[in-house]
Scaffold this motif. Structure first.
Motif, PDB file in Angstrom:
ATOM      1  N   VAL A 111      -2.052  -2.700   0.981  1.00 43.68           N
ATOM      2  CA  VAL A 111      -0.866  -1.997   1.482  1.00 43.68           C
ATOM      3  C   VAL A 111       0.403  -2.688   0.992  1.00 43.68           C
ATOM      4  O   VAL A 111       0.598  -3.890   1.202  1.00 43.68           O
ATOM      5  CB  VAL A 111      -0.880  -1.931   3.023  1.00 43.68           C
ATOM      6  N   LEU A 115       7.515   2.397  -1.110  1.00 43.31           N
ATOM      7  CA  LEU A 115       6.877   3.650  -1.481  1.00 43.31           C
ATOM      8  C   LEU A 115       6.304   3.550  -2.895  1.00 43.31           C
ATOM      9  O   LEU A 115       6.997   3.150  -3.829  1.00 43.31           O
ATOM     10  CB  LEU A 115       7.902   4.792  -1.413  1.00 43.31           C
ATOM     11  N   GLY A 116       5.040   3.860  -3.023  1.00 42.60           N
ATOM     12  CA  GLY A 116       4.386   3.825  -4.331  1.00 42.60           C
ATOM     13  C   GLY A 116       3.596   2.549  -4.586  1.00 42.60           C
ATOM     14  O   GLY A 116       2.685   2.527  -5.417  1.00 42.60           O
ATOM     15  N   THR A 118       1.556   0.982  -2.517  1.00 42.11           N
ATOM     16  CA  THR A 118       0.210   1.007  -1.932  1.00 42.11           C
ATOM     17  C   THR A 118      -0.795   1.676  -2.855  1.00 42.11           C
ATOM     18  O   THR A 118      -1.889   1.137  -3.086  1.00 42.11           O
ATOM     19  CB  THR A 118       0.240   1.721  -0.569  1.00 42.11           C
ATOM     20  N   ALA A 119      -0.442   2.820  -3.393  1.00 34.91           N
ATOM     21  CA  ALA A 119      -1.364   3.527  -4.285  1.00 34.91           C
ATOM     22  C   ALA A 119      -1.735   2.660  -5.477  1.00 34.91           C
ATOM     23  O   ALA A 119      -2.907   2.595  -5.879  1.00 34.91           O
ATOM     24  CB  ALA A 119      -0.748   4.850  -4.760  1.00 34.91           C
ATOM     25  N   PRO A 154       2.164   5.156   7.883  1.00 40.74           N
ATOM     26  CA  PRO A 154       2.190   5.899   6.624  1.00 40.74           C
ATOM     27  C   PRO A 154       1.667   5.100   5.437  1.00 40.74           C
ATOM     28  O   PRO A 154       1.016   5.650   4.556  1.00 40.74           O
ATOM     29  CB  PRO A 154       3.669   6.261   6.448  1.00 40.74           C
ATOM     30  N   PHE A 155       1.959   3.805   5.412  1.00 38.24           N
ATOM     31  CA  PHE A 155       1.471   2.989   4.296  1.00 38.24           C
ATOM     32  C   PHE A 155      -0.046   2.820   4.365  1.00 38.24           C
ATOM     33  O   PHE A 155      -0.738   2.909   3.353  1.00 38.24           O
ATOM     34  CB  PHE A 155       2.153   1.617   4.294  1.00 38.24           C
ATOM     35  N   GLN A 157      -2.101   4.875   5.841  1.00 40.68           N
ATOM     36  CA  GLN A 157      -2.694   6.176   5.557  1.00 40.68           C
ATOM     37  C   GLN A 157      -2.685   6.477   4.067  1.00 40.68           C
ATOM     38  O   GLN A 157      -3.621   7.085   3.540  1.00 40.68           O
ATOM     39  CB  GLN A 157      -1.956   7.281   6.317  1.00 40.68           C
ATOM     40  N   GLU A 158      -1.641   6.035   3.381  1.00 35.00           N
ATOM     41  CA  GLU A 158      -1.598   6.210   1.931  1.00 35.00           C
ATOM     42  C   GLU A 158      -2.742   5.436   1.267  1.00 35.00           C
ATOM     43  O   GLU A 158      -3.377   5.925   0.330  1.00 35.00           O
ATOM     44  CB  GLU A 158      -0.261   5.723   1.369  1.00 35.00           C
ATOM     45  N   ALA A 159      -3.031   4.244   1.794  1.00 38.88           N
ATOM     46  CA  ALA A 159      -4.140   3.451   1.255  1.00 38.88           C
ATOM     47  C   ALA A 159      -5.461   4.174   1.473  1.00 38.88           C
ATOM     48  O   ALA A 159      -6.307   4.244   0.563  1.00 38.88           O
ATOM     49  CB  ALA A 159      -4.180   2.074   1.919  1.00 38.88           C
ATOM     50  N   ASP A 161      -5.957   7.467   1.961  1.00 38.55           N
ATOM     51  CA  ASP A 161      -6.003   8.689   1.146  1.00 38.55           C
ATOM     52  C   ASP A 161      -6.296   8.366  -0.320  1.00 38.55           C
ATOM     53  O   ASP A 161      -7.087   9.049  -0.974  1.00 38.55           O
ATOM     54  CB  ASP A 161      -4.675   9.447   1.262  1.00 38.55           C
ATOM     55  N   THR A 162      -5.645   7.322  -0.833  1.00 42.94           N
ATOM     56  CA  THR A 162      -5.875   6.931  -2.235  1.00 42.94           C
ATOM     57  C   THR A 162      -7.304   6.467  -2.429  1.00 42.94           C
ATOM     58  O   THR A 162      -7.969   6.822  -3.412  1.00 42.94           O
ATOM     59  CB  THR A 162      -4.899   5.807  -2.636  1.00 42.94           C
TER      60      THR A 162
END
Length: 305
Positions: A111, A115-116, A118-119, A154-155, A157-159, A161-162
């Motif tokens: 994480v 923005l960006g 984490t992915a 959100p961070f 969750q981004e991890a 989802d990716t």
């Protein structure tokens, strides 16, 4: 290239160890681990299944879109990382993974803070783990408490989802093992349907009992070349029984026993050092004395807990 050289290399490859030859030795190592009986049963069932899948693939028979992603639940210090390494070795021997490796990460490795980030971090770790095992410790922290508190992250969750997308994209080249406390991991999986659909099995790691913890302590003593007097052994057993009796969900199990053993070493060394000035020749202190843990070492530890 010299044809004789080619023949020698082919002969060396033919006579060398082959993937699959190491399967039984690994299973024997697992079977000899202290405790973890339900975990061993689950691993042996996994191997039976994986053997059949491997055989079907070798014969070009149809195999459905199977994955070996797993969830490990249980308290800390119960061997989750150790078993994850064994799974990587087993799947490699069965030719279901191309490499015998495990990449261990936690939230901080996945994480980012912007923005960006984490992915990219997740993609990098997955790339490192491709053809092996990605072990994600305390995975529930990616969901702001594993779905237990309803907090949004959100961070995190981004991890997730990716990672879900990459698990699907590389289903033939990646095994993900998510680990953490039992309750938090159950909520984490339930709160992420995409993850739940990709998990092939959940393995529950039980806490060690007093007898098993003492066996772990004795194995540490032996592996590190120490010996104990009988009185020291009895006192160590009392300390470990107290640890097991007072254990809560945060109890570190084997980790606590290792800390106990490591704490004894400077205590033992200080006791020996106190007598160095009493001998005319340091050679009078024999190796057995240098490597002996005595009752006083254990009682000193117990009194200064």
């Amino acid at each position: 290239m010299d044809e004789g050289f080619r023949r020698r290399r082919r002969s060396e490859r033919a006579s060398g160890p082959k993937r699959g030859d190491g399967l039984e030795p690994i299973l024997k190592e697992i079977d000899e681990l202290i405790g973890l009986e339900p975990v061993k049963d689950e691993i042996f069932r996994l191997v039976d299944f994986a053997r059949v899948v491997s055989l079907k693939k070798d014969r070009d028979l149809p195999v459905s879109n199977l994955t070996f992603h797993m969830v490990f639940t249980g308290p800390p210090g119960t061997g989750k990382t150790t078993i994850a390494r064994y799974i990587g070795r087993l799947l490699y021997e069965l030719k279901l993974l191309r490499k015998e490796k495990l990449i261990e990460v936690d939230r901080s490795a996945l994480v980012g803070t912007h923005l960006g980030d984490t992915a990219r971090l997740v993609q990098d770790k997955v790339k490192d783990a491709l053809d092996g095992v990605l072990f994600i410790d305390e995975a529930y922290t990616l969901a702001g408490g594993g779905g237990a508190t309803g907090k949004t992250d959100p961070f995190g969750q981004e991890a997730i989802d990716t990672l879900l997308k990459l698990m699907e994209d590389h289903r033939e080249r990646l095994v993900c093992i998510f680990a953490g406390y039992t309750t938090e991991m159950r909520r984490f999986v339930e709160a992420n349907p995409g993850l739940k659909s990709r998990i092939s099995r959940t393995v529950e790691f039980p806490s060690y009992g007093g007898d098993e913890l003492f066996q772990i302590f004795e194995s540490l003593v032996e592996k590190n070349g120490f010996n104990m007097t009988e009185d020291a052994r009895d006192e160590a057993r009392k300390v470990i029984d107290d640890l097991a009796r007072n254990a809560d969900e945060n109890f570190g199990n084997a980790r606590e026993v290792r800390q106990f053993f490591e704490a004894l070493q400077p205590i033992q060394a200080e006791r020996i050092a106190e007598h160095l000035d009493e001998v005319d020749d340091i050679d009078q202190i024999d190796n057995e004395t240098l490597m002996r843990i005595e009752e006083d070492d254990i009682t000193y530890y117990a009194e200064h807990l």
